[in-house]
Design an enzyme around this catalytic site. Structure first.
Site, PDB file in Angstrom:
ATOM      1  N   CYS A 126       1.395 -12.363 -38.505  1.00 48.76           N
ATOM      2  CA  CYS A 126       0.075 -12.558 -37.883  1.00 48.76           C
ATOM      3  C   CYS A 126      -0.915 -11.458 -38.255  1.00 48.76           C
ATOM      4  O   CYS A 126      -2.120 -11.646 -38.142  1.00 48.76           O
ATOM      5  CB  CYS A 126       0.200 -12.662 -36.367  1.00 48.76           C
ATOM      6  SG  CYS A 126       1.205 -14.067 -35.853  1.00 48.76           S
ATOM      7  N   HIS A 151      -7.175 -11.344 -33.589  1.00 48.17           N
ATOM      8  CA  HIS A 151      -6.157 -12.368 -33.850  1.00 48.17           C
ATOM      9  C   HIS A 151      -6.085 -13.261 -32.616  1.00 48.17           C
ATOM     10  O   HIS A 151      -6.120 -12.778 -31.483  1.00 48.17           O
ATOM     11  CB  HIS A 151      -4.811 -11.695 -34.108  1.00 48.17           C
ATOM     12  CG  HIS A 151      -3.665 -12.650 -34.155  1.00 48.17           C
ATOM     13  ND1 HIS A 151      -3.702 -13.813 -34.898  1.00 48.17           N
ATOM     14  CD2 HIS A 151      -2.443 -12.619 -33.553  1.00 48.17           C
ATOM     15  CE1 HIS A 151      -2.550 -14.453 -34.744  1.00 48.17           C
ATOM     16  NE2 HIS A 151      -1.777 -13.757 -33.928  1.00 48.17           N
ATOM     17  N   ASN A 188      -2.437 -20.489 -32.169  1.00 45.16           N
ATOM     18  CA  ASN A 188      -2.143 -19.306 -32.973  1.00 45.16           C
ATOM     19  C   ASN A 188      -1.848 -19.758 -34.403  1.00 45.16           C
ATOM     20  O   ASN A 188      -0.809 -20.371 -34.653  1.00 45.16           O
ATOM     21  CB  ASN A 188      -0.953 -18.572 -32.360  1.00 45.16           C
ATOM     22  CG  ASN A 188      -0.607 -17.284 -33.085  1.00 45.16           C
ATOM     23  OD1 ASN A 188      -1.078 -17.048 -34.198  1.00 45.16           O
ATOM     24  ND2 ASN A 188       0.227 -16.465 -32.467  1.00 45.16           N
TER      25      ASN A 188
HETATM   26  O1  UT7 Z   1       0.862 -13.927 -32.964  1.00 40.98           O
HETATM   27  C1  UT7 Z   1       1.920 -13.044 -32.788  1.00 40.98           C
HETATM   28  C2  UT7 Z   1       1.810 -12.408 -31.526  1.00 40.98           C
HETATM   29  N1  UT7 Z   1       2.198 -13.337 -30.478  1.00 40.98           N
HETATM   30  C3  UT7 Z   1       1.944 -12.991 -29.269  1.00 40.98           C
HETATM   31  O2  UT7 Z   1       1.366 -11.948 -29.103  1.00 40.98           O
HETATM   32  C4  UT7 Z   1       2.416 -13.864 -28.142  1.00 40.98           C
HETATM   33  C5  UT7 Z   1       2.644 -12.965 -26.962  1.00 40.98           C
HETATM   34  N2  UT7 Z   1       3.128 -13.634 -25.773  1.00 40.98           N
HETATM   35  C6  UT7 Z   1       2.427 -14.568 -25.088  1.00 40.98           C
HETATM   36  O3  UT7 Z   1       1.396 -15.019 -25.505  1.00 40.98           O
HETATM   37  C7  UT7 Z   1       2.956 -14.968 -23.721  1.00 40.98           C
HETATM   38  O4  UT7 Z   1       3.994 -14.103 -23.370  1.00 40.98           O
HETATM   39  C8  UT7 Z   1       3.434 -16.436 -23.646  1.00 40.98           C
HETATM   40  C9  UT7 Z   1       2.258 -17.383 -23.677  1.00 40.98           C
HETATM   41  C10 UT7 Z   1       4.372 -16.721 -24.814  1.00 40.98           C
HETATM   42  C11 UT7 Z   1       4.203 -16.664 -22.341  1.00 40.98           C
HETATM   43  O5  UT7 Z   1       3.412 -16.291 -21.216  1.00 40.98           O
HETATM   44  P1  UT7 Z   1       4.042 -15.373 -20.066  1.00 40.98           P
HETATM   45  O6  UT7 Z   1       3.040 -15.271 -19.008  1.00 40.98           O
HETATM   46  O7  UT7 Z   1       4.492 -14.093 -20.735  1.00 40.98           O
HETATM   47  O8  UT7 Z   1       5.232 -16.218 -19.536  1.00 40.98           O
HETATM   48  P2  UT7 Z   1       6.810 -15.900 -19.555  1.00 40.98           P
HETATM   49  O9  UT7 Z   1       7.337 -15.861 -20.941  1.00 40.98           O
HETATM   50  O10 UT7 Z   1       7.068 -14.720 -18.676  1.00 40.98           O
HETATM   51  O11 UT7 Z   1       7.382 -17.197 -18.849  1.00 40.98           O
HETATM   52  C12 UT7 Z   1       7.051 -17.519 -17.501  1.00 40.98           C
HETATM   53  C13 UT7 Z   1       7.765 -18.801 -17.127  1.00 40.98           C
HETATM   54  C14 UT7 Z   1       9.236 -18.808 -17.493  1.00 40.98           C
HETATM   55  O12 UT7 Z   1       9.924 -19.484 -16.456  1.00 40.98           O
HETATM   56  P3  UT7 Z   1      10.739 -18.645 -15.335  1.00 40.98           P
HETATM   57  O13 UT7 Z   1      11.760 -17.854 -16.100  1.00 40.98           O
HETATM   58  O14 UT7 Z   1       9.708 -17.793 -14.668  1.00 40.98           O
HETATM   59  O15 UT7 Z   1      11.300 -19.721 -14.488  1.00 40.98           O
HETATM   60  C15 UT7 Z   1       9.313 -19.650 -18.740  1.00 40.98           C
HETATM   61  O16 UT7 Z   1      10.555 -20.294 -18.903  1.00 40.98           O
HETATM   62  O17 UT7 Z   1       7.186 -19.905 -17.854  1.00 40.98           O
HETATM   63  C16 UT7 Z   1       8.237 -20.671 -18.468  1.00 40.98           C
HETATM   64  N3  UT7 Z   1       7.687 -21.306 -19.687  1.00 40.98           N
HETATM   65  C17 UT7 Z   1       7.044 -22.473 -19.641  1.00 40.98           C
HETATM   66  N4  UT7 Z   1       6.751 -23.320 -18.640  1.00 40.98           N
HETATM   67  C18 UT7 Z   1       6.069 -24.441 -18.937  1.00 40.98           C
HETATM   68  C19 UT7 Z   1       7.728 -20.864 -20.948  1.00 40.98           C
HETATM   69  N5  UT7 Z   1       7.112 -21.732 -21.761  1.00 40.98           N
HETATM   70  C20 UT7 Z   1       6.678 -22.743 -20.981  1.00 40.98           C
HETATM   71  C21 UT7 Z   1       5.973 -23.936 -21.231  1.00 40.98           C
HETATM   72  N6  UT7 Z   1       5.679 -24.739 -20.181  1.00 40.98           N
HETATM   73  N7  UT7 Z   1       5.533 -24.284 -22.460  1.00 40.98           N
END
Ligand code: UT7
Length: 324
Positions: free
Chosen positions: A114, A251, A281
């Site tokens: 990225c 980005h 992304n």
């Molecule tokens: O380009 C390269 C750089 N990339 C990045 O910088 C991406 C960085 N990360 C992010 O953008 C975010 O961390 C995400 C968008 C990937 C995730 O957001 P988050 O607020 O960090 O959520 P999380 O990973 O802590 O997940 C929260 C909950 C989890 O459930 P539990 O464990 O709390 O029950 C996940 O399993 O959301 C769940 N989850 C989803 N739920 C519905 C994960 N993906 C999904 C989904 N739909 N698509």
């Protein structure tokens, strides 16, 4: 006098197929609401079957050449930032070179995931400033839809396909921050973070292309901190401060990362270019895509100071400060 690498033109291409968040609700345990709230993404473009990264790159390149008022004959070299090349080799850059009908000069790919477009810009700047090239095409092009695991809701809803390109040309400057063009670059990587974002296949390991794996939450926290520090370092190298910045062109991975970084820099969101809602992304393509859209919308104007920052697999991250 100092030679500067100045932006002469910009262009982009997005594949025709637009995929809204609702599409994923049909086969994954996810919702439009979750995707929008957690990432800011509302839709993304996916390449058609058979449409490759070089196809997208060529279209963006043609658009940028037209915008710059020049032809492929005026270009000394092509740098393509990509992690999703058509083939293991040759490079996407040489495929673009051939498609544009360029029979001289050089082309090579840059792989910093990225952060790839920032790395490509820094390399292009060095080639121009050192006198090895007068005019370069710098392209970010990706087909990340090809490395998605469609059963993994935590990754496949976040990425999209597309390409953006700029034409960079040599121009004489005074050596001050009043010059047009690239004023500073800042590159960083740290391989200890390899497991945070990687693809689980490759030529010398599995012999397959593999699928993207990401520890989203830890990466999120690294991103805000590292993007702010690299942007601040690049500004310091350019002799500028946050208040001098007309536009952050970040980005486009997640609206909350974009907002967090702007907040830490003390720059209001009305001075940040945001396209993540429409593109998702697109990895190395996201910054040139955002630049091209913002220029077409009349937001970015000649003389504006821009800071672009990106982070991705490696981890690799960096920033570029330039006067448009
Ligand atoms: O380009 C390269 C750089 N990339 C990045 O910088 C991406 C960085 N990360 C992010 O953008 C975010 O961390 C995400 C968008 C990937 C995730 O957001 P988050 O607020 O960090 O959520 P999380 O990973 O802590 O997940 C929260 C909950 C989890 O459930 P539990 O464990 O709390 O029950 C996940 O399993 O959301 C769940 N989850 C989803 N739920 C519905 C994960 N993906 C999904 C989904 N739909 N698509």
């Amino acid at each position: 006098m100092t030679t500067r690498a100045v932006v002469e033109g910009v262009g982009h291409y997005l594949p025709d197929r637009v995929v809204p968040n609702a599409y994923f609700e049909s086969f994954l345990d996810t919702t439009d609401e979750w995707i929008k709230t957690r990432s800011g993404i509302e839709r993304r473009h996916f390449a058609a079957d058979g449409q490759t990264t070089s196809d997208l790159a060529v279209r963006a390149a043609r658009h940028a050449l037209e915008n710059a008022g020049c032809t492929a004959d005026d270009i000394d070299g092509i740098l393509v930032a990509t992690s999703t090349p058509d083939l293991t080799f040759p490079s996407v850059a040489t495929m673009v070179q051939n498609e544009l009908g360029m029979t001289r000069g050089f082309g090579f790919d840059v792989q910093a995931v990225c952060a790839g477009f920032i790395y490509a810009l820094a390399n292009a700047n060095a080639l121009i400033v050192s006198g090895q090239a007068r005019r370069l095409l710098v392209i970010g092009a990706e087909t990340f839809s090809r490395i998605m695991d469609w059963t993994d809701r935590s990754t496949c809803v976040l990425f999209g396909d597309g390409a953006g390109a700029i034409v960079l040309g040599a121009q004489q400057g005074t050596g001050t921050a009043q010059d047009s063009g690239i004023l500073s670059t800042d590159l960083n990587s740290d391989g200890r973070y390899r497991d945070m974002l990687f693809v689980d296949g490759g030529v010398s390991s599995t012999g397959t292309a593999g699928k993207l794996r990401m520890q989203g939450n830890p990466l999120f926290r690294q991103a805000v901190e590292k993007l702010t520090s690299t942007a601040e370092s690049a500004l310091e190298k350019a002799g500028l401060v946050d208040a001098d910045v007309n536009w952050i062109v970040p980005h486009q991975a997640n609206i909350r990362i974009i907002q967090g970084t702007a907040r830490k820099m003390g720059i209001p969101m009305d001075r940040v270019i945001v396209t993540v809602q429409d593109h998702g992304n697109t990895s190395a393509a996201s910054i040139p895509l955002a630049l091209s859209v913002a220029v077409a919308e009349g937001k970015i104007k000649r003389g504006d100071v821009l800071v672009s920052e990106a982070i991705g697999g490696g981890l690799a991250w960096g920033a570029v400060v330039l006067r448009w």
